[in-house]
Write an enzyme that holds these catalytic residues in place. Structure first.
Site, mmCIF file in Angstrom:
data_model
loop_
_atom_site.group_PDB
_atom_site.id
_atom_site.type_symbol
_atom_site.label_atom_id
_atom_site.label_comp_id
_atom_site.label_asym_id
_atom_site.label_seq_id
_atom_site.Cartn_x
_atom_site.Cartn_y
_atom_site.Cartn_z
ATOM 1 N N HIS A 1 -14.906 -9.451 17.384
ATOM 2 C CA HIS A 1 -14.314 -8.634 16.168
ATOM 3 C C HIS A 1 -14.009 -9.573 15.116
ATOM 4 O O HIS A 1 -13.845 -10.722 15.050
ATOM 5 C CB HIS A 1 -13.147 -7.743 16.782
ATOM 6 C CG HIS A 1 -11.922 -8.650 17.123
ATOM 7 N ND1 HIS A 1 -11.908 -9.428 18.158
ATOM 8 C CD2 HIS A 1 -10.800 -8.823 16.442
ATOM 9 C CE1 HIS A 1 -10.584 -10.095 17.962
ATOM 10 N NE2 HIS A 1 -10.132 -9.751 17.004
ATOM 11 N N ASP B 1 -10.792 -9.174 12.007
ATOM 12 C CA ASP B 1 -9.687 -8.496 12.060
ATOM 13 C C ASP B 1 -9.394 -7.429 10.924
ATOM 14 O O ASP B 1 -9.910 -7.565 9.887
ATOM 15 C CB ASP B 1 -8.604 -9.491 11.913
ATOM 16 C CG ASP B 1 -8.258 -10.511 13.021
ATOM 17 O OD1 ASP B 1 -8.620 -10.037 14.013
ATOM 18 O OD2 ASP B 1 -7.624 -11.464 12.730
ATOM 19 N N HIS C 1 -14.435 -13.551 16.147
ATOM 20 C CA HIS C 1 -13.766 -14.265 17.441
ATOM 21 C C HIS C 1 -13.537 -13.497 18.413
ATOM 22 O O HIS C 1 -13.556 -12.103 18.368
ATOM 23 C CB HIS C 1 -12.466 -15.003 16.489
ATOM 24 C CG HIS C 1 -11.594 -13.740 15.907
ATOM 25 N ND1 HIS C 1 -11.723 -13.246 14.952
ATOM 26 C CD2 HIS C 1 -10.436 -13.278 16.560
ATOM 27 C CE1 HIS C 1 -10.694 -12.428 14.484
ATOM 28 N NE2 HIS C 1 -9.786 -12.363 15.769
ATOM 29 N N ARG D 1 0.441 -15.003 14.239
ATOM 30 C CA ARG D 1 -0.598 -14.995 13.165
ATOM 31 C C ARG D 1 -0.017 -14.479 11.969
ATOM 32 O O ARG D 1 0.650 -13.612 11.819
ATOM 33 C CB ARG D 1 -1.530 -13.930 13.674
ATOM 34 C CG ARG D 1 -2.734 -13.862 13.035
ATOM 35 C CD ARG D 1 -3.762 -12.817 13.649
ATOM 36 N NE ARG D 1 -3.867 -11.667 12.682
ATOM 37 C CZ ARG D 1 -4.427 -10.428 13.297
ATOM 38 N NH1 ARG D 1 -5.079 -10.510 14.455
ATOM 39 N NH2 ARG D 1 -4.455 -9.407 12.617
HETATM 40 FE FE LIG Z 1 -8.504 -10.894 16.087
#
Ligand SMILES: [Fe+2]
Length: 290
Positions: A108, A110, A266, A281
């Site tokens: 995917h 993000d 990723h 993140r």
């Molecule tokens: Fe991700």
């Protein structure tokens, strides 16, 4: 298969060590909490050249993590997951010892269900398992370049619908994922979000064309049914995630990965059952894909 890695550039303030033939480089000699303008400019250049860059042995407070992200743009508050308490702009990606599912174990990009998906994500490893939990990345401009002229011509005019239904459990009907994950969905934000994006976007900084559909969030092509769309989505994800287009990163405590969310996939491996993993993140806002 043709691979079109650009000519390698020269760096004076950081040490750039490419990780694979397709994408990814470790940047050595860097303290992200104390960066000169010159080093920052070279990190930005290496980020564009290698699409995902990695740093080792960093020591960042949540505020320092956010400050590094803000040098690239405004920060995104995740629309679906609970933030780190006290830090709305930080998503704590946690899998506890007894959790079953992780976050991100599909190919995917993000948050593509927003009209303006992020330009990049900066993931900082705070606690890692003794083995496993690697992250794989794939180069979506290289994957686009390797398609046939006929496929490129067909995709160039297409749009696709992206939705967060997968995260909410709607796409595959797996309602249990949220119960068996440590990082929880926000109870106050359970509505379906969706956006329409071109299937092939042009990177706003490098000018390269990139595939912009993914396994997690792309539900169908515009003006087509889900059944008509899914076989082509499946092919494109399989094509883009061929080993030749990927690199794999082995984390250690203090490692940081910063990926260009406009031109990469990723995939977070869930292969460390019985161990805890905690990542933070920070996500930098991007622009509308064109
Ligand atoms: Fe991700």
């Amino acid at each position: 298969m043709t691979q079109t890695r650009p000519q390698e550039q020269v760096y004076q303030h950081i040490d750039v060590r490419p990780l694979a033939g397709s994408l990814g480089a470790e940047l050595l000699g860097v303290d992200l909490a104390n960066l000169s303008e010159e080093a920052f400019a070279e990190i930005h250049r290496a980020f564009l050249e290698h699409s995902v860059v990695f740093f080792r042995d960093q020591s960042l407070t949540p505020d320092q993590h956010k400050d590094f992200g803000r040098r690239f743009g405004g920060l995104n508050i995740h629309p679906t997951y609970e933030p780190l308490p006290g830090h709305d702009e930080i998503l704590a990606v946690v899998k506890d010892k007894d959790a079953k599912h992780n976050i991100g174990d599909t190919w995917h990009t993000d948050v593509t269900f927003l009209p303006e998906p992020p330009m990049g994500s900066i993931l900082y490893a705070r606690e890692i398992p003794p083995y496993g939990g690697d992250t794989l990345f794939a180069n979506l401009s290289m994957a686009y370049d390797a398609l046939s002229d006929g496929m490129k011509a067909m995709l160039d005019g297409l749009n696709a619908i992206h939705s967060n239904a997968y995260l909410l459990g709607g796409k595959d009907g797996d309602e249990d994922r949220n119960k068996t994950r440590s990082t929880k969905l926000r109870e106050d934000k359970r509505q379906v979000l969706s956006a329409v994006h071109p299937v092939v976007r042009t990177h706003p900084e490098t000018g390269r064309k990139c595939l912009f559909i993914n396994q997690a969030f792309t539900t169908r092509f515009e003006n087509m049914t889900r059944e008509e769309s899914q076989p082509l989505i499946d092919f494109l994800v399989r094509h883009a995630s061929r080993p030749e287009f990927t690199c794999r990163f082995r984390w250690a405590e203090g490692s940081v990965a910063f990926w260009d969310n406009r031109c990469t996939y990723h995939y977070a491996l869930n292969d460390y059952h019985g161990f805890r993993r905690e990542m933070h993140r920070v996500t930098v806002n991007g622009d509308r894909p064109i």
